[in-house]
Design an enzyme around this catalytic site. Sequence first.
Site, PDB file in Angstrom:
ATOM      1  N   HIS A 305      42.518  38.784  49.030  1.00  7.79           N
ATOM      2  CA  HIS A 305      41.358  39.706  50.603  1.00  7.79           C
ATOM      3  C   HIS A 305      41.969  41.861  49.365  1.00  7.79           C
ATOM      4  CE1 HIS A 305      40.494  42.799  53.593  1.00  7.79           C
ATOM      5  NE2 HIS A 305      39.344  42.083  53.581  1.00  7.79           N
ATOM      6  N   ASP A 362      37.892  34.373  57.111  1.00  6.07           N
ATOM      7  CA  ASP A 362      36.684  32.581  56.682  1.00  6.07           C
ATOM      8  C   ASP A 362      37.484  31.442  56.131  1.00  6.07           C
ATOM      9  OD1 ASP A 362      34.639  34.702  56.501  1.00  6.07           O
ATOM     10  OD2 ASP A 362      35.066  35.502  54.764  1.00  6.07           O
TER      11      ASP A 362
HETATM   12  N1  ACO Z   1      40.299  32.263  43.905  1.00  8.75           N
HETATM   13  C1  ACO Z   1      41.490  33.266  42.586  1.00  8.75           C
HETATM   14  N2  ACO Z   1      41.807  33.528  42.113  1.00  8.75           N
HETATM   15  C2  ACO Z   1      41.992  35.038  42.909  1.00  8.75           C
HETATM   16  C3  ACO Z   1      41.077  34.733  44.085  1.00  8.75           C
HETATM   17  C4  ACO Z   1      40.753  33.867  44.596  1.00  8.75           C
HETATM   18  N3  ACO Z   1      39.606  33.192  45.822  1.00  8.75           N
HETATM   19  N4  ACO Z   1      40.738  35.909  44.702  1.00  8.75           N
HETATM   20  C5  ACO Z   1      41.537  37.121  43.735  1.00  8.75           C
HETATM   21  N5  ACO Z   1      41.457  36.346  42.739  1.00  8.75           N
HETATM   22  C6  ACO Z   1      42.597  36.379  41.361  1.00  8.75           C
HETATM   23  C7  ACO Z   1      41.561  37.496  40.513  1.00  8.75           C
HETATM   24  O1  ACO Z   1      41.230  37.025  39.639  1.00  8.75           O
HETATM   25  C8  ACO Z   1      42.471  38.520  40.223  1.00  8.75           C
HETATM   26  O2  ACO Z   1      43.204  37.717  39.218  1.00  8.75           O
HETATM   27  P1  ACO Z   1      44.121  38.635  37.096  1.00  8.75           P
HETATM   28  O3  ACO Z   1      45.363  39.760  38.086  1.00  8.75           O
HETATM   29  O4  ACO Z   1      44.645  37.972  37.058  1.00  8.75           O
HETATM   30  O5  ACO Z   1      42.728  39.520  37.271  1.00  8.75           O
HETATM   31  C9  ACO Z   1      43.519  39.044  41.529  1.00  8.75           C
HETATM   32  O6  ACO Z   1      43.637  38.091  41.817  1.00  8.75           O
HETATM   33  C10 ACO Z   1      43.234  39.968  41.658  1.00  8.75           C
HETATM   34  O7  ACO Z   1      41.975  40.156  42.709  1.00  8.75           O
HETATM   35  P2  ACO Z   1      40.791  40.807  42.656  1.00  8.75           P
HETATM   36  O8  ACO Z   1      38.993  40.017  42.215  1.00  8.75           O
HETATM   37  O9  ACO Z   1      41.282  42.068  42.024  1.00  8.75           O
HETATM   38  O10 ACO Z   1      40.730  40.974  44.042  1.00  8.75           O
HETATM   39  P3  ACO Z   1      39.547  41.338  44.624  1.00  8.75           P
HETATM   40  O11 ACO Z   1      39.376  42.530  45.904  1.00  8.75           O
HETATM   41  O12 ACO Z   1      38.423  43.215  43.672  1.00  8.75           O
HETATM   42  O13 ACO Z   1      38.673  41.267  45.296  1.00  8.75           O
HETATM   43  C11 ACO Z   1      37.912  39.150  46.801  1.00  8.75           C
HETATM   44  C12 ACO Z   1      38.664  40.244  46.808  1.00  8.75           C
HETATM   45  C13 ACO Z   1      36.804  39.442  46.614  1.00  8.75           C
HETATM   46  C14 ACO Z   1      38.129  38.841  48.300  1.00  8.75           C
HETATM   47  C15 ACO Z   1      38.650  38.004  46.384  1.00  8.75           C
HETATM   48  O14 ACO Z   1      39.966  38.022  46.701  1.00  8.75           O
HETATM   49  C16 ACO Z   1      37.621  37.021  45.959  1.00  8.75           C
HETATM   50  O15 ACO Z   1      36.445  36.716  45.414  1.00  8.75           O
HETATM   51  N6  ACO Z   1      38.126  36.068  47.323  1.00  8.75           N
HETATM   52  C17 ACO Z   1      37.080  34.810  47.506  1.00  8.75           C
HETATM   53  C18 ACO Z   1      35.794  35.243  48.486  1.00  8.75           C
HETATM   54  C19 ACO Z   1      36.234  34.914  49.964  1.00  8.75           C
HETATM   55  O16 ACO Z   1      37.075  34.673  50.095  1.00  8.75           O
HETATM   56  N7  ACO Z   1      35.625  36.947  50.207  1.00  8.75           N
HETATM   57  C20 ACO Z   1      36.270  37.285  51.638  1.00  8.75           C
HETATM   58  C21 ACO Z   1      36.680  38.568  52.326  1.00  8.75           C
HETATM   59  S1  ACO Z   1      37.228  38.531  53.895  1.00  8.75           S
HETATM   60  C22 ACO Z   1      35.762  38.896  54.519  1.00  8.75           C
HETATM   61  O17 ACO Z   1      34.673  39.575  53.677  1.00  8.75           O
HETATM   62  C23 ACO Z   1      35.884  38.402  55.631  1.00  8.75           C
END
Ligand code: ACO
Length: 427
Positions: A305, A362
Amino acid sequence: MDDATLRIGDQELSLPTLEGTMGERAVDISALRKETSYTTFDRGFGNTAETKSSITFINGEGGILRHRGYAIEDLATKASFLEVAYLLIEGELPTVTQLATFEAAIHENANLPEDLKHLFDAFPHEAHPMAVLASGISTFGAYYPEAADPLDDLAVDRATQLLIAKMPTMVAWAFKYRERRPYIYPRYDLDYAANFLHMVFSRPHRHLEVSPQVQRAMNMLLVLHADHEQNCSASTVRIVGSSHASIFASMSAGIHALSGPLHGGANQAVLEMLQAMSDAGGDVETYIAKAKDKDDPFRLMGFGHRVYKNFDPRSRILKGAVDDVLSILGKDDPLLRLAVELEEAALDDDYFVERKLFPNVDFYSGIIYRAMGFPVDMFTSLFALGRMPGWIAQWREMHSDPTTRIGRPRQVYTGETDRPFTPIADR
Ligand code: ACO
């Protein structure tokens, strides 16, 4: 609070700071470009507060979520969804009389115009409900032009009632259309959650008796989704509304923003991921490895998140509720066992621990929706149903703030510089 000092080359600039009621601090950079010709660069607005807001407070490190100062744990278990909707929009919990008046207005407006049924006919039956919903809500500007003026407070009050009242009917009828079954009309003797379940699951010849436990679970799911401050869809709603587009156009845009799998669409994506894992033999470690592999675009859906760097309090509440709901419905879901296994494996893995990736709302909501009988591709529209009061509250707050300006970010241009035009015959 002290001003911040910014030094760029030999220029020094004093920037005012501000502090919110929960101690959140910000540097006000509004004058930066005018004074220095610099803008700020902040991908995904990860570090940018675009507005002051008094609706929802989140402390991502502490796993805290409050609406108008009330803890989500209390609201989810002690308040009806319409009480929470009133709280978000009006700023205070309603009195008995205020709630009765609000509920009466919602009941009164729950039906859809008969003509609007033809809108559904224009869609293929297999259409994703989010596409139907976004289109349906944007037609409200045509059906209710008297409620579409964003600068008229009475019109906005009317639009607020129409949106909250008709959203359950829109979602339920989108489902019925998809199932090729007759539409079920709203019932005025049921509360918001029970009436919604009735419109989804009753048939003309067989009315659903909603058990109090399932009604409570539906109410809780709606409350847990009611608002989440400046997320992707709420920011979309605000930015569209900032152009003085109607509230209906803004809500339709919010629905589209929510549909993405990185936002509300994740609840559908989680279930599809768990199903695929189960079909492939339930090997959790393979999926964890895929999620960690930077050459693989796969992400563990329902994990991570932008704001929470701790357990999402909503997923904690849902995790506690899953077993209860499943036992009430007499269901034992193998995907729940897989979800628990996946969560344990991820929380024990350095990759997820170091990046503070925890299950979000979720991750568990889909298991409950599935147990209740909702098809997977309807999950995101359930999120939209719950989120409507939050979007409305955010839109209204934006409009009532005299400092609001049209949303218009800057960019750092990195394209070609100055090129002479070549006529097509010479290219
Ligand atoms: N699985 C694997 N790796 C992940 C995940 C994941 N679900 N989420 C983040 N990471 C990693 C990224 O690759 C990044 O790694 P790095 O530092 O080595 O490059 C690090 O964790 C930070 O992640 P960001 O992408 O910078 O996080 P951001 O805040 O931009 O994205 C998001 C947040 C979109 C929710 C992301 O965590 C994601 O895609 N999660 C899966 C989708 C999801 O569950 N969405 C629902 C969100 S809640 C809502 O909207 C109600």
